[in-house]
Motif scaffolding. Structure first.
Motif, PDB file in Angstrom:
ATOM      1  N   ALA A 174       1.335  12.746  -5.341  1.00 40.21           N
ATOM      2  CA  ALA A 174       1.106  12.539  -3.910  1.00 40.21           C
ATOM      3  C   ALA A 174       1.211  11.060  -3.565  1.00 40.21           C
ATOM      4  O   ALA A 174       1.819  10.681  -2.549  1.00 40.21           O
ATOM      5  CB  ALA A 174      -0.258  13.092  -3.508  1.00 40.21           C
ATOM      6  N   LEU A 175       0.638  10.209  -4.419  1.00 36.47           N
ATOM      7  CA  LEU A 175       0.708   8.772  -4.187  1.00 36.47           C
ATOM      8  C   LEU A 175       2.144   8.274  -4.273  1.00 36.47           C
ATOM      9  O   LEU A 175       2.584   7.460  -3.442  1.00 36.47           O
ATOM     10  CB  LEU A 175      -0.173   8.040  -5.205  1.00 36.47           C
ATOM     11  N   ALA A 179       3.786   6.531  -1.094  1.00 30.90           N
ATOM     12  CA  ALA A 179       4.173   5.126  -1.214  1.00 30.90           C
ATOM     13  C   ALA A 179       5.670   4.923  -1.011  1.00 30.90           C
ATOM     14  O   ALA A 179       6.116   3.827  -0.666  1.00 30.90           O
ATOM     15  CB  ALA A 179       3.762   4.584  -2.581  1.00 30.90           C
ATOM     16  N   GLN A 180       6.451   5.993  -1.199  1.00 28.92           N
ATOM     17  CA  GLN A 180       7.889   5.912  -0.970  1.00 28.92           C
ATOM     18  C   GLN A 180       8.249   6.072   0.504  1.00 28.92           C
ATOM     19  O   GLN A 180       9.410   5.968   0.875  1.00 28.92           O
ATOM     20  CB  GLN A 180       8.605   6.984  -1.796  1.00 28.92           C
ATOM     21  N   GLY A 181       7.245   6.307   1.357  1.00 32.56           N
ATOM     22  CA  GLY A 181       7.486   6.361   2.794  1.00 32.56           C
ATOM     23  C   GLY A 181       7.357   7.726   3.429  1.00 32.56           C
ATOM     24  O   GLY A 181       7.543   7.868   4.645  1.00 32.56           O
ATOM     25  N   VAL A 187       4.682  14.922   2.332  1.00 36.91           N
ATOM     26  CA  VAL A 187       4.136  14.995   0.979  1.00 36.91           C
ATOM     27  C   VAL A 187       3.745  16.434   0.668  1.00 36.91           C
ATOM     28  O   VAL A 187       4.047  16.973  -0.401  1.00 36.91           O
ATOM     29  CB  VAL A 187       2.921  14.059   0.818  1.00 36.91           C
ATOM     30  N   ALA A 188       3.061  17.076   1.629  1.00 38.28           N
ATOM     31  CA  ALA A 188       2.646  18.465   1.441  1.00 38.28           C
ATOM     32  C   ALA A 188       3.853  19.376   1.230  1.00 38.28           C
ATOM     33  O   ALA A 188       3.849  20.249   0.344  1.00 38.28           O
ATOM     34  CB  ALA A 188       1.837  18.934   2.648  1.00 38.28           C
ATOM     35  N   GLU A 189       4.899  19.170   2.012  1.00 37.76           N
ATOM     36  CA  GLU A 189       6.097  20.006   1.908  1.00 37.76           C
ATOM     37  C   GLU A 189       6.775  19.832   0.554  1.00 37.76           C
ATOM     38  O   GLU A 189       7.180  20.809  -0.086  1.00 37.76           O
ATOM     39  CB  GLU A 189       7.075  19.653   3.030  1.00 37.76           C
ATOM     40  N   ARG A 190       6.884  18.591   0.102  1.00 35.35           N
ATOM     41  CA  ARG A 190       7.566  18.321  -1.161  1.00 35.35           C
ATOM     42  C   ARG A 190       6.759  18.786  -2.366  1.00 35.35           C
ATOM     43  O   ARG A 190       7.328  19.098  -3.415  1.00 35.35           O
ATOM     44  CB  ARG A 190       7.911  16.829  -1.276  1.00 35.35           C
ATOM     45  N   MET A 191       5.438  18.819  -2.225  1.00 40.38           N
ATOM     46  CA  MET A 191       4.586  19.298  -3.312  1.00 40.38           C
ATOM     47  C   MET A 191       4.327  20.796  -3.212  1.00 40.38           C
ATOM     48  O   MET A 191       3.688  21.373  -4.088  1.00 40.38           O
ATOM     49  CB  MET A 191       3.254  18.539  -3.311  1.00 40.38           C
ATOM     50  N   GLU A 221      -2.189  -1.476   1.151  1.00 41.63           N
ATOM     51  CA  GLU A 221      -2.954  -1.653  -0.082  1.00 41.63           C
ATOM     52  C   GLU A 221      -2.646  -0.537  -1.074  1.00 41.63           C
ATOM     53  O   GLU A 221      -2.545  -0.771  -2.285  1.00 41.63           O
ATOM     54  CB  GLU A 221      -4.449  -1.672   0.221  1.00 41.63           C
ATOM     55  N   LEU A 222      -2.488   0.678  -0.554  1.00 38.73           N
ATOM     56  CA  LEU A 222      -2.193   1.812  -1.422  1.00 38.73           C
ATOM     57  C   LEU A 222      -0.828   1.638  -2.087  1.00 38.73           C
ATOM     58  O   LEU A 222      -0.664   1.916  -3.280  1.00 38.73           O
ATOM     59  CB  LEU A 222      -2.225   3.099  -0.600  1.00 38.73           C
ATOM     60  N   ILE A 223       0.137   1.152  -1.336  1.00 38.29           N
ATOM     61  CA  ILE A 223       1.467   0.897  -1.890  1.00 38.29           C
ATOM     62  C   ILE A 223       1.390  -0.197  -2.956  1.00 38.29           C
ATOM     63  O   ILE A 223       2.032  -0.112  -4.006  1.00 38.29           O
ATOM     64  CB  ILE A 223       2.455   0.505  -0.780  1.00 38.29           C
TER      65      ILE A 223
END
Length: 233
Positions: A174-175, A179-181, A187-191, A221-223
């Motif tokens: 997920a991170l 972080a890739q944008g 993120v939910a769809e891809r996972m 900060e997360l990136i």
């Protein structure tokens, strides 16, 4: 698709609870491969050496590949870069611990940035190497010590406990995506999970980094945390 990459892509996963870690050894010195294989077989029943290889193509073309963990030499007598090798293993679902005779910061950064979980010296005793391999198999990432050089077992034990976020495979993925944008929805769809599940993964990531003393409340900060831990492709 490059011939240096495996044919399929899967999400990295943890070994099933209670089952031995499926281990691959990749080094162009056959004596090193055989010696490590014998040591793990005799002294580390929580590992099963399922693949020994002295060149990259033998590793990825083996029917035993992908494995849970690859102990990989930095320098091989071929034209495939260490970054390509690490990324191909990660894409196939295998974690990577680079074991090198070189002890320099530039080599370490190359490996960690490409997605290796750690970079350690070939001078480590086999028992210490096995302990680091266990930690990597559990999903830990070995960070450099305060000296800035490649970690050894003592340094990694100190730094991992203090500043590692200990992300689960789902939280790590997920991170990576976030972080890739990608948005939380994407993120939910891809996972292939629900929006609330993806949101929970990212919330847990922020909380874990905060507990490790590495603030990640803002996206920037997360990136930065992801980049520091080699999670950006």
């Amino acid at each position: 698709m490059s011939s240096s990459e495996p044919a399929s892509t899967t999400v990295p996963s943890e070994p099933a609870p209670g089952s031995p870690v499926r281990l691959a050894l990749l080094d162009d010195h056959g004596l090193i491969v055989d010696s490590l294989a014998s040591w793990f077989t005799d002294n580390a029943p929580d590992f099963t050496v399922v693949l020994r290889a002295t060149n990259w193509m033998d590793l990825i073309r083996s029917p035993e590949f992908p494995v849970d963990l690859v102990l990989m030499d930095l320098q091989l007598a071929d034209n495939v870069s260490i970054e390509s090798r690490i990324r191909a293993c990660r894409a196939a679902g295998a974690k990577v611990l680079v074991v090198s005779a070189l002890d320099d910061e530039a080599s370490r950064e190359r490996c960690i940035s490409a997605g290796a979980a750690g970079f350690v010296s070939k001078t480590l005793p086999a028992g210490e190497l096995a302990e680091l391999a266990r930690r990597v198999a559990r999903g830990e990432r070995l960070r450099r010590g305060s000296s800035g050089r490649a970690v050894d077992a003592t340094e990694s034990a100190m730094t991992e406990d203090t500043d590692s976020a200990h992300l689960s495979p789902a939280e790590e993925r997920a991170l990576r995506l976030y972080a890739q944008g990608y948005s939380t929805v994407e993120v939910a769809e891809r996972m292939d999970v629900g929006y609330e599940t993806a949101k929970t993964y990212l919330r847990r990531v922020r909380e874990k980094y905060a507990r490790a003393g590495r603030p990640a409340s803002r996206k920037s900060e997360l990136i930065r945390r992801a980049a520091e831990d080699g999670l950006l492709e």
